[in-house]
Design an enzyme around this catalytic site. Structure first.
Site, PDB file in Angstrom:
ATOM      1  N   LYS A 169     -11.047   0.733  -1.885  1.00 19.31           N
ATOM      2  CA  LYS A 169     -10.004   1.253  -2.766  1.00 19.31           C
ATOM      3  C   LYS A 169     -10.614   1.533  -4.148  1.00 19.31           C
ATOM      4  O   LYS A 169     -11.394   2.442  -4.260  1.00 19.31           O
ATOM      5  CB  LYS A 169      -8.836   0.272  -2.813  1.00 19.31           C
ATOM      6  N   HIS A 209      -5.485  -3.582  -2.823  1.00 15.65           N
ATOM      7  CA  HIS A 209      -5.136  -2.557  -3.819  1.00 15.65           C
ATOM      8  C   HIS A 209      -5.134  -3.073  -5.241  1.00 15.65           C
ATOM      9  O   HIS A 209      -4.863  -2.322  -6.172  1.00 15.65           O
ATOM     10  CB  HIS A 209      -3.760  -1.958  -3.493  1.00 15.65           C
ATOM     11  N   SER A 219       0.794  -1.227   0.000  1.00  9.26           N
ATOM     12  CA  SER A 219       0.000   0.000   0.000  1.00  9.26           C
ATOM     13  C   SER A 219       0.825   1.275   0.000  1.00  9.26           C
ATOM     14  O   SER A 219       0.351   2.304  -0.461  1.00  9.26           O
ATOM     15  CB  SER A 219      -0.958  -0.009   1.183  1.00  9.26           C
TER      16      SER A 219
END
Ligand SMILES: *Cc1c(COP(=O)(O)O)cnc(C)c1O
Length: 391
Positions: A238, A207, A179
């Site tokens: 996300k 992600h 991240s």
């Protein structure tokens, strides 16, 4: 006296440039945001596909509120599951290529809930040093022995596993896309090492969903590893621009977590309209490839521009860290960017290791070429990018 120690600690954070404060965004999240009535170009949101303010998603949420109301009432084991929770779980399982899935209020809670259910005292959990804080917290809270290997060092992972034969259960856990660095885990190697040592493998794909793989299915799909990961964790916070975490895996795994995950059992379920929004987000990225294409066009474009200034910058995802060094220097660059209309906060310890404070750029599909040019211009103007860097 008493609680006054917090004043000392706050002053200490301030002195070390580590105090965290937030800016008030007036209006919706997007490539541009309003702060104090002024427009800023934002390069700091995980809203990679711009879905946080997408009309179809807003519409889906509004319709769900009309049909199902707002709140979920209680834990699903108490007041019952709602149809939209089940529909979303079915969709996640189909999307991730697993038998089943279980929703949690957030990704943080999914990591905590799964890790604490799967391992405890007498077990060992082994993870990448740069794993997300929610994984680290889950590992600590589980009370299992917790070991880390240097970032992406599969040799060290293997040697830790070799020395773990006395433990009852072994679990390996890694982010797929890291991240704060935006790089990707060597998942293929990790899969074979975990298998060789009979360890459970858990991958946090937060992600990667909506970014990697066909139709944005994630890094596991991208590497052709579907069916080879025991526990897949993901988040709608996300690229899907929503909220909610999940674990996807076999039917027995999901039944087990329903019974054993404290962060599933002892908390209220997500509002049904949130599930409707996430469902709409997943449908959107499956139906409209142009969203992910635009994101990757921007990633390539930023990479090309940065390479004109730096010989070595690796850009593997929409997350592009520009390492500054000290927290103080990082804050200074971030402040100058802000004064010039660009929003990229400084990421500092303990989020990243000391000495690696950085500007963490994150790109969106809805940024234009002009926006990226503007970012490069301002990075030059504030003295962060200079042509001397190129050789
Ligand atoms: C953001 C993030 C989480 C937590 O997800 P939330 O849904 O925001 O709580 C977990 N793991 C990784 C790698 C993340 O980046």
């Amino acid at each position: 006296m008493g609680i006054d120690f917090i004043l000392d600690e706050l002053a200490d954070l301030q002195n070390r440039s580590l105090l965290r404060e937030y800016k008030t965004i007036e209006g919706a999240q997007g490539p541009y945001v309003h702060i104090n009535g002024k427009l800023y170009l934002s390069f700091c949101s995980n809203n990679y596909l711009g879905l946080a303010n997408h009309p179809k998603i807003k519409q889906a949420a509004i319709e769900a509120i009309h049909q199902y109301g707002w709140g979920a009432g209680a834990s699903r084991l108490v007041s019952g599951t709602m149809i939209l929770h089940q529909e979303l779980e079915k969709k996640i399982a189909e999307f991730k290529g697993t038998e089943a899935a279980l929703l949690f209020p957030t990704g943080y809670m999914a990591n905590l809930g799964a890790l604490c259910a799967l391992v405890s005292k007498g077990d060992i959990v082994i993870g990448d040093k740069l794993n997300h804080a929610s994984i680290i917290d889950g590992c600590r809270l589980s009370a299992a022995t917790f070991r880390v290997y240097p970032h992406k060092d599969v040799g060290q992972l293997e040697s830790l596993l070799q020395r773990s034969s006395e433990y009852r259960r072994k679990l390996v856990v890694t982010d797929s896309v890291f991240s704060m660095d935006g790089d990707t885990a060597p998942l293929t190697e990790i899969v074979s090492i975990a298998k060789r040592h009979d360890a459970v493998l858990m991958v946090d794909d937060a992600h990667a969903m909506g970014v990697f793989g066909k139709q944005g299915k994630g890094l596991i799909e991208h590497y052709g590893l579907e069916g080879k990961i025991d526990v897949i964790m993901g988040s709608f916070s996300k690229a899907i621009g929503s909220i909610g975490g999940f674990i996807a895996g076999s039917k027995p795994l999901i039944d087990f977590l329903k019974n054993k995950s404290r962060s599933f059992i002892y908390t209220t379920a997500l509002p049904p309209a949130v599930c409707a929004a996430s469902l709409a987000g997943l449908t959107l990225i499956q139906e409209d490839a142009s969203l992910i294409d635009s994101l990757w066009r921007n990633i390539t474009s930023l990479k090309t521009r940065l390479l004109q200034f730096m010989n070595t910058i690796s850009v593997e995802s929409p997350i592009v860290p520009l390492i500054v060094g000290s927290a103080e220097d990082a804050v200074n660059v971030a402040t100058k960017l802000y004064e010039n209309g660009i929003l990229i906060p400084a990421i500092r310890p303990p989020t990243v290791p000391p000495g690696t404070s950085r500007l963490r750029i994150s790109l969106m599909a809805t940024h234009s070429e002009k926006d990226i040019n503007r970012l490069i211009e301002i990075l030059q103007y504030v003295g962060f990018l200079t042509h001397e860097r190129a050789t």
